[in-house]
Design a protein around this motif. Structure first.
Motif, short mmCIF file in Angstrom:
data_model
loop_
_atom_site.label_atom_id
_atom_site.label_comp_id
_atom_site.label_asym_id
_atom_site.label_seq_id
_atom_site.Cartn_x
_atom_site.Cartn_y
_atom_site.Cartn_z
N LEU A 139 -86.42 39.07 55.04
CA LEU A 139 -85.22 39.53 55.73
C LEU A 139 -84.37 38.30 56.07
CD1 LEU A 139 -86.80 42.14 58.18
CD2 LEU A 139 -85.67 42.56 55.98
N ALA A 140 -83.16 38.52 56.53
CA ALA A 140 -82.24 37.42 56.84
C ALA A 140 -82.80 36.48 57.90
CB ALA A 140 -80.89 37.97 57.30
N ASP A 141 -83.64 36.98 58.80
CA ASP A 141 -84.20 36.12 59.85
C ASP A 141 -85.46 35.37 59.39
OD1 ASP A 141 -86.23 38.03 59.84
OD2 ASP A 141 -85.89 38.68 61.91
N GLY A 142 -85.82 35.51 58.12
CA GLY A 142 -86.99 34.81 57.57
C GLY A 142 -88.28 35.61 57.61
N THR A 143 -88.25 36.79 58.19
CA THR A 143 -89.45 37.64 58.23
C THR A 143 -89.85 38.03 56.81
OG1 THR A 143 -88.81 38.56 60.38
CG2 THR A 143 -90.43 39.81 59.08
N VAL A 144 -91.09 37.74 56.45
CA VAL A 144 -91.61 38.11 55.13
C VAL A 144 -92.08 39.56 55.21
CG1 VAL A 144 -93.36 37.63 53.38
CG2 VAL A 144 -92.26 35.74 54.59
N VAL A 145 -91.49 40.42 54.37
CA VAL A 145 -91.84 41.84 54.38
C VAL A 145 -92.78 42.23 53.26
CG1 VAL A 145 -89.73 42.48 55.60
CG2 VAL A 145 -89.76 42.51 53.10
N ILE A 146 -92.84 41.38 52.22
CA ILE A 146 -93.74 41.61 51.09
C ILE A 146 -94.04 40.25 50.47
CG2 ILE A 146 -91.83 42.04 49.50
CD1 ILE A 146 -93.68 44.06 48.03
N GLU A 147 -95.27 40.05 50.05
CA GLU A 147 -95.62 38.80 49.36
C GLU A 147 -96.76 39.07 48.41
OE1 GLU A 147 -96.83 35.80 52.15
OE2 GLU A 147 -98.17 37.16 53.20
N GLY A 148 -96.83 38.23 47.39
CA GLY A 148 -97.90 38.42 46.42
C GLY A 148 -97.73 37.56 45.19
N GLU A 149 -98.24 38.12 44.09
CA GLU A 149 -98.27 37.37 42.83
C GLU A 149 -98.08 38.35 41.68
OE1 GLU A 149 -101.37 34.15 42.20
OE2 GLU A 149 -102.15 35.78 40.94
N ILE A 150 -97.27 37.93 40.73
CA ILE A 150 -97.15 38.66 39.47
C ILE A 150 -97.75 37.77 38.40
CG2 ILE A 150 -95.60 39.69 37.77
CD1 ILE A 150 -93.61 40.16 40.06
N ARG A 151 -98.74 38.30 37.69
CA ARG A 151 -99.40 37.52 36.64
C ARG A 151 -98.75 37.78 35.30
NH1 ARG A 151 -102.54 39.88 39.66
NH2 ARG A 151 -103.31 41.41 38.19
N LEU A 152 -98.45 36.71 34.61
CA LEU A 152 -97.87 36.79 33.27
C LEU A 152 -98.90 36.37 32.23
CD1 LEU A 152 -94.39 35.10 33.82
CD2 LEU A 152 -95.04 37.49 34.10
N TRP A 153 -98.73 36.85 31.03
CA TRP A 153 -99.50 36.43 29.87
C TRP A 153 -98.52 35.68 28.99
CZ3 TRP A 153 -104.42 35.96 29.04
CH2 TRP A 153 -104.91 35.83 27.73
N VAL A 154 -98.70 34.38 28.87
CA VAL A 154 -97.78 33.51 28.14
C VAL A 154 -98.47 32.99 26.89
CG1 VAL A 154 -96.36 31.42 28.25
CG2 VAL A 154 -96.65 32.84 30.28
N THR A 155 -97.89 33.28 25.74
CA THR A 155 -98.48 32.87 24.46
C THR A 155 -97.44 32.21 23.58
OG1 THR A 155 -98.09 35.05 23.50
CG2 THR A 155 -100.26 34.68 24.51
N SER A 156 -97.92 31.57 22.54
CA SER A 156 -97.04 30.96 21.55
C SER A 156 -96.38 32.05 20.71
CB SER A 156 -97.88 30.05 20.64
OG SER A 156 -97.09 29.55 19.60
N LYS A 157 -95.13 31.80 20.29
CA LYS A 157 -94.43 32.76 19.43
C LYS A 157 -94.99 32.77 18.01
CE LYS A 157 -89.95 32.95 21.69
NZ LYS A 157 -88.51 32.63 21.56
N SER A 158 -95.60 31.69 17.61
CA SER A 158 -96.09 31.62 16.22
C SER A 158 -97.48 32.22 16.07
CB SER A 158 -96.12 30.20 15.72
OG SER A 158 -96.86 29.37 16.58
#
Length: 158
Positions: A139-158
């Motif tokens: 929120l504007a006052d700095g209150t954290v209303v949600i927190e966490g982690e999004i995990r990605l799968w990162v690979t080579s294009k080839s």
């Protein structure tokens, strides 16, 4: 430079448009590319490698039954911020896809919420395909209303 980062810099640096209209223009284009995100009408405020922010305005369309910003709207905002960060950060020879999300709702989201996604530069050059993105909503006052982690799968294009 990625297409997302290039578009961000072009739209926010146009002297005729100005930064406020530029961020609005970028947000509309981003919403067209990924239509589901448009449901929360995100307003991006920061896009740079390893950091992205957007604002979800507190309005009825994103409310839950108690009149605060709905948990799924918050997750949608976090995922949109993460997607912009990933596109601005990923090396040209790699690709990414979301693999999972874990969040904790820490306070009522009564007001506009700034969704923030962050990584460290070295995460993108690692050989490990698992890449966690730190996310939170404040929120504007700095209150954290949600927190966490999004995990990605990162690979080579080839």
């Amino acid at each position: 430079m990625s297409q997302v980062l290039n578009l961000w810099q072009k739209t926010t640096n146009l002297p005729v448009v100005g930064e406020a209209l530029g961020t609005r223009a970028f947000s509309l284009v981003f919403g067209q590319k990924a239509p589901y995100f448009f449901s929360i009408r995100p307003r991006f405020t920061v896009i740079e490698p390893n950091h992205a922010e957007l604002v979800i305005k507190d309005r009825r369309r994103v409310h839950n039954h108690i009149g605060t910003v709905h948990a799924i709207a918050l997750c949608n905002g976090l995922e949109a911020a993460m997607g912009a960060l990933a596109e601005a950060s990923i090396p040209k020879d790699k690709r990414w896809i979301p693999k999972g999300m874990e969040v904790a709702y820490t306070a009522k989201a009564a007001g506009d919420v700034t969704c923030i996604a962050q990584t460290d530069p070295e995460q993108w050059v690692s050989d490990n395909p698992d890449l966690p993105v730190r996310v939170r909503g404040e929120l504007a006052d700095g209150t954290v209303v949600i927190e966490g982690e999004i995990r990605l799968w990162v690979t080579s294009k080839s």
